[in-house]
Structure formats: structure tokens, C-alpha cells
Design a protein around this motif. Structure first.
Motif, PDB file in Angstrom:
ATOM      1  N   ASP A  34       0.848  -1.160   0.041  1.00  0.00           N
ATOM      2  CA  ASP A  34       0.088   0.137  -0.041  1.00  0.00           C
ATOM      3  C   ASP A  34       0.950   1.268  -0.066  1.00  0.00           C
ATOM      4  O   ASP A  34       2.085   1.175  -0.289  1.00  0.00           O
ATOM      5  N   ASP A  35       0.249   2.181   0.357  1.00  0.00           N
ATOM      6  CA  ASP A  35       1.192   3.590   0.370  1.00  0.00           C
ATOM      7  C   ASP A  35       2.435   3.562   1.260  1.00  0.00           C
ATOM      8  O   ASP A  35       2.431   3.080   2.320  1.00  0.00           O
ATOM      9  N   GLY A  36       3.334   4.329   0.427  1.00  0.00           N
ATOM     10  CA  GLY A  36       4.529   4.295   1.288  1.00  0.00           C
ATOM     11  C   GLY A  36       4.735   5.115   2.171  1.00  0.00           C
ATOM     12  O   GLY A  36       4.705   4.871   3.502  1.00  0.00           O
ATOM     13  N   SER A  81       6.252   0.939  -3.530  1.00  0.00           N
ATOM     14  CA  SER A  81       4.891   0.529  -3.152  1.00  0.00           C
ATOM     15  C   SER A  81       3.959   0.180  -4.377  1.00  0.00           C
ATOM     16  O   SER A  81       4.254   0.760  -5.483  1.00  0.00           O
ATOM     17  N   LEU A  82       3.012  -0.601  -4.096  1.00  0.00           N
ATOM     18  CA  LEU A  82       2.121  -0.964  -5.161  1.00  0.00           C
ATOM     19  C   LEU A  82       0.897  -0.352  -5.181  1.00  0.00           C
ATOM     20  O   LEU A  82      -0.083  -0.540  -6.053  1.00  0.00           O
ATOM     21  N   SER A  83       0.946   0.914  -4.389  1.00  0.00           N
ATOM     22  CA  SER A  83      -0.169   1.863  -4.255  1.00  0.00           C
ATOM     23  C   SER A  83       0.351   3.018  -4.941  1.00  0.00           C
ATOM     24  O   SER A  83       0.531   3.529  -5.949  1.00  0.00           O
ATOM     25  N   CYS A  84       0.805   3.988  -3.811  1.00  0.00           N
ATOM     26  CA  CYS A  84       1.275   5.411  -4.041  1.00  0.00           C
ATOM     27  C   CYS A  84       2.486   5.641  -3.141  1.00  0.00           C
ATOM     28  O   CYS A  84       2.178   5.540  -1.942  1.00  0.00           O
ATOM     29  N   SER A 136      11.086   3.135  -6.584  1.00  0.00           N
ATOM     30  CA  SER A 136      11.368   1.904  -7.518  1.00  0.00           C
ATOM     31  C   SER A 136      10.334   0.752  -7.464  1.00  0.00           C
ATOM     32  O   SER A 136       9.505   0.409  -6.270  1.00  0.00           O
ATOM     33  N   SER A 137      10.233  -0.190  -8.308  1.00  0.00           N
ATOM     34  CA  SER A 137       9.190  -1.109  -8.322  1.00  0.00           C
ATOM     35  C   SER A 137       7.962  -0.770  -7.723  1.00  0.00           C
ATOM     36  O   SER A 137       7.348  -1.660  -7.001  1.00  0.00           O
ATOM     37  N   SER A 138       7.486   0.299  -8.275  1.00  0.00           N
ATOM     38  CA  SER A 138       6.251   0.971  -7.723  1.00  0.00           C
ATOM     39  C   SER A 138       5.163   1.206  -8.606  1.00  0.00           C
ATOM     40  O   SER A 138       5.353   0.906 -10.019  1.00  0.00           O
TER      41      SER A 138
END
Length: 454
Positions: A202-204, A233-236, A259-261
Motif C-alpha cells: 500500500d502507500d509508502g 509501493s504497489l499503491s502510491c 522503484s518497483s512501484s
């Protein structure tokens, strides 16, 4: 923070809660000091920090909270988040507290996963999950050098805190478990977050202003500096919103790497508070498409204003600077006002980004979630509250096709935007579903309905 007294706690075979809490209480009563948790595994239920106490995890120490929501019935908190009303380590209304040291907190997220929804790319979380750390209305707070892993819900949640420092913290969460935000500053004033490393689904690092038990905003969020942080982060990764009940102002994010986000930089106004005077500077981004269960897909910058509840219109976004941003994205830059409050005075400068096609194709839509539909998804429509809802056509509500295909930058109903030295490199020939125009600027219908007009 300085510690006038020191108490050391050795590992204990079994639940160590009573020993730890007694030491915290005693130190605070005697004027404060450091409670040092020594190397080894320490099992515990909820802990409550008191004024003047630094909870210090020595190198090799592992604090392992018991993975049972009921174990934290005595450490409840005021601000509810995703139905969670409790934390593993909490404090309220105290000052001069610390959570420091080179040890670890292993929070046991696997015990709060009840399934796998491969269709949207996420695990299915348990209905009730504790946050790891919740500090409410505290002053002179230091969180430094610790590592927190496998959080079942939000990891660090600071609410209404002042004079707050979060430094050199590492957060390592499961990349498929929703709501595992890294650092959440909620109506905090005067905070510095620096040199942190965060990997989460989720959000960082997220700034917001939540609503309190009385239905009112708990406060404003202002004078925040975030710098030299590395986020996946796979969100924001670096975000303001979506809870924006109070004003948010004077915020700087600088010298960070993403990175990888999914999304890199984001501002999301939903609940009435005004967002103003925000700057993103010197940030490297790598943004990838994600399945549609995640909000957004591969955008380097997303700003949007949406009325979540008609009776409580979203507040304006004003005076935004985004400068010296470099990297790669599989989505687009998206700045959209879909509500009357609007977006005003935006400056984009010295931006150099490669826009490349992703493998999923989800980047070819813009995303206005969360919407009103996400508050309570119907049982027959599919979805998860505050995440996603499918309409009668089977599509996720809030996902919209870019008119004419995906551009490099899409700007809708923004009053006053400048772009200086903005270079977005696109492939030749353009992939199918991409707009031939690099930048598309449109205006919305006067009622903010989103009926775009040239």
C-alpha cells in the motif's frame, strides 16, 4: 531523546507483556528513561508508552507481537482505520517518547490473511487487523533506526503529533496485502521523515487528515518535510490523501527514490480539507502497471479532486510544484479535477521521464478511486470496501478510458498550469491505445460531472 535512567529486559520464555509494561510505567513515574529490550525474541500483547520513555530495541532484539486481534483489546485508539481500533504499540497524550534501536518488530501479517484474490492481485485480509504503532496527540516523538516487518495493517500511524522525527526506519511488508501503509502522518504538525526505506503493498509515506469519533476533522497537517527516502509501493509511494477532512499545507518531498512501484507521487482530495503549498523535488521514479485491484497503474504523478460524499465536497488543491523528476513510467501523468473545488496553480519543471508500455494494459485508463461507490460495495456487485467495486458492465467503477487513448500527460479542469522543460520520451511507433498527442488538456462540465469538453 536523552534517557536519564536505563532498564534492560532479557528475553522471556512466554508472554513478556507484563514485565515490559511494568518497566515502562515505572520509568515514566520516576521521570523517564530508556527501556532496552535485549537481544532475543520477546513475545507480547499490546504495549502503551508513557511520557519520557524510550522503548529501545537493541541489536538482535525481536519484538514479536502476538498475532491475534483480541490481544490488543487493552490498547485501543481513537481514530478508526479500516475497522481497526487498536494497535500493538500505542501512546496517547504523552511527550518525549521514543521507539528506537537496531532491533526488529515482526508483526505477523500472515495470521491476518484469509484468502487470495488472484483476479485483482491481492490477498484477502481479515476483517479486523491491528496497526503496529499508533501514537495519538503526542509531542516530541522520535522513531529511529528500527526495522518493522510483516505489518498486518498500517505500520506507523502518528495522529495529531507535534515535533515528530522519523529517521532511518526500515519497513518490510508483504507486497500483496492491502492497507499495509508504511508511514502515515495524520493531522501532524512539524514533522521530519528522512533516510527511511519502505517496501509495501500500500502507500509508502502518506499524509492525511482523518475524521474523529465526533464526525469532525481531527486537525490539520502542516509543516512536513520528507527527504532521502527509498520507497517501493504497489499503491502510491509518496502521497497526500485520500482522507482529507482537515487542511494540509506546507509539505515538501525531496531527494527521494521510488522503484518497483505503481504510482510515484500523488495528491488525492476527497473530504473537504484544502491542500496547498506542496513541493516534490529531485525525485527518481520507476512506475509499473498493476492489476486493477490496486488504485492507479504506473503513473509518475497523479493529482485528482473527487467528491467522495456529496454532502461533504472535496477541498481544492492549490500551489503545487513538481520539479526535477526523472525516471520511467508505464502510465501517464494525470492531473484531473472532477469536482467544483478544482485544482489551481500547478508548476511542472525539469521533468524527464521515459513512457513505456506495460504488459497489463491497465495504464491506459485513469483512475478516480476512491469514489462514493467504494464506501460500501453491494454484495452482488463484487468488491472490497474502500478498494474497488465492479459496475453492471463488470468494470471497476472509477476507471475511465483516456479520451483518444493514453497521452504522456492528461490535464483536466486545472486553472493555471505551467510546464517548463518537461520531456516525456515515448516509443515510436506508438503502441495501440495510445494518444497521438503527448499532452491532452481539457475542461470539465461546470458541475464537475466529468463530461469532458474540448
Amino acid at each position: 531523546m536523552s534517557a536519564s535512567s536505563r532498564v534492560a529486559i532479557e528475553p522471556f520464555d512466554g508472554d513478556n507483556t507484563d514485565r515490559l509494561q511494568a518497566a515502562i510505567d515505572s520509568l515514566s513515574a520516576s521521570g523517564g528513561g530508556r527501556l532496552e529490550i535485549l537481544a532475543g525474541i520477546h513475545l507480547c500483547r499490546g504495549l502503551r508508552l508513557r511520557s519520557g520513555v524510550d522503548l529501545h530495541l537493541a541489536a538482535g532484539a525481536i519484538l514479536r507481537p502476538i498475532p491475534d486481534y483480541a490481544a490488543y483489546a487493552h490498547t485501543t485508539v481513537s481514530v478508526i482505520a479500516e475497522k481497526s481500533d487498536r494497535g500493538m504499540i500505542v501512546a496517547k497524550g504523552v511527550r518525549r517518547i521514543g521507539l528506537t534501536g537496531e532491533g526488529r518488530i515482526e508483526a505477523g501479517c500472515e495470521s491476518f490473511i484469509i484468502g487470495d484474490d488472484e483476479s485483482v492481485g491481492t490477498f484477502i485480509p481479515a476483517e479486523f487487523r491491528p496497526r503496529v504503532v499508533v501514537f495519538e496527540d503526542c509531542d516530541e516523538v522520535e522513531i529511529s533506526s528500527i526495522t518493522i516487518s510483516r505489518s498486518p495493517m498500517w505500520t506507523l500511524h502518528c495522529v495529531g503529533c507535534t515535533d515528530l522525527s522519523v529517521r532511518n526506519v526500515t519497513i518490510e511488508n508483504d507486497r500483496r496485502l492491502p492497507n499495509t501503509d508504511g508511514i502515515v502522518l495524520d493531522a501532524c504538525r512539524g514533522a521530519v521523515v528522512e533516510d527511511c526505506r519502505i517496501s509495501t503493498a500500500d502507500d509508502g509515506i502518506c499524509l492525511k487528515t482523518s475524521i474523529g469519533p465526533d464526525g469532525m476533522a481531527i486537525g490539520r497537517c502542516e509543516n512536513i518535510l520528507v527527504r532521502r527516502c527509498a520507497v517501493q509501493s504497489l499503491s502510491c509511494a509518496l502521497k497526500i490523501g485520500t482522507e482529507t477532512h482537515g487542511d494540509i499545507s506546507n509539505v515538501v518531498f525531496e531527494d527521494c527514490s521510488i522503484s518497483s512501484s505503481n504510482r510515484a507521487l500523488g495528491i488525492f482530495s476527497r473530504d473537504g480539507g484544502r491542500i496547498s503549498n506542496v513541493r516534490f523535488s529531485r525525485i527518481a521514479v520507476e512506475c509499473r502497471e498493476t492489476p486493477d485491484g490496486f488504485w492507479g497503474s504506473g503513473e509518475a504523478l497523479t493529482v485528482n479532486v473527487v467528491d467522495r460524499i456529496a454532502e461533504r465536497p472535496a477541498g481544492a488543491v492549490e500551489n503545487l510544484i513538481v520539479e526535477d523528476v526523472t525516471g520511467r513510467m508505464e502510465g501517464a501523468v494525470s492531473i484531473i479535477s472532477a469536482a467544483p473545488a478544482g485544482i489551481r496553480n500547478v508548476s511542472l519543471a525539469r521533468i524527464a521521464i521515459d513512457q513505456q508500455p506495460g504488459q497489463l494494459g491497465t495504464g491506459r485508463t485513469y483512475d478516480l478511486r476512491p469514489t462514493n461507490a467504494d464506501l460500501a460495495p453491494g454484495a452482488d456487485g463484487g468488491g472490497r470496501a474502500n478498494a474497488w467495486t465492479r459496475g453492471a458492465d463488470g468494470r471497476v467503477i472509477g476507471l475511465q478510458d483516456y479520451p483518444g487513448g493514453m497521452p504522456a500527460a492528461y490535464v483536466a479542469d486545472v486553472a493555471g498550469i505551467t510546464m517548463n522543460e518537461v520531456w516525456i520520451n515515448r516509443p515510436t511507433p506508438l503502441p495501440q491505445g495510445w494518444n497521438e498527442n503527448d499532452v491532452v488538456m481539457e475542461t470539465a462540465a461546470p458541475d464537475g460531472s466529468g463530461a469532458w469538453q474540448n
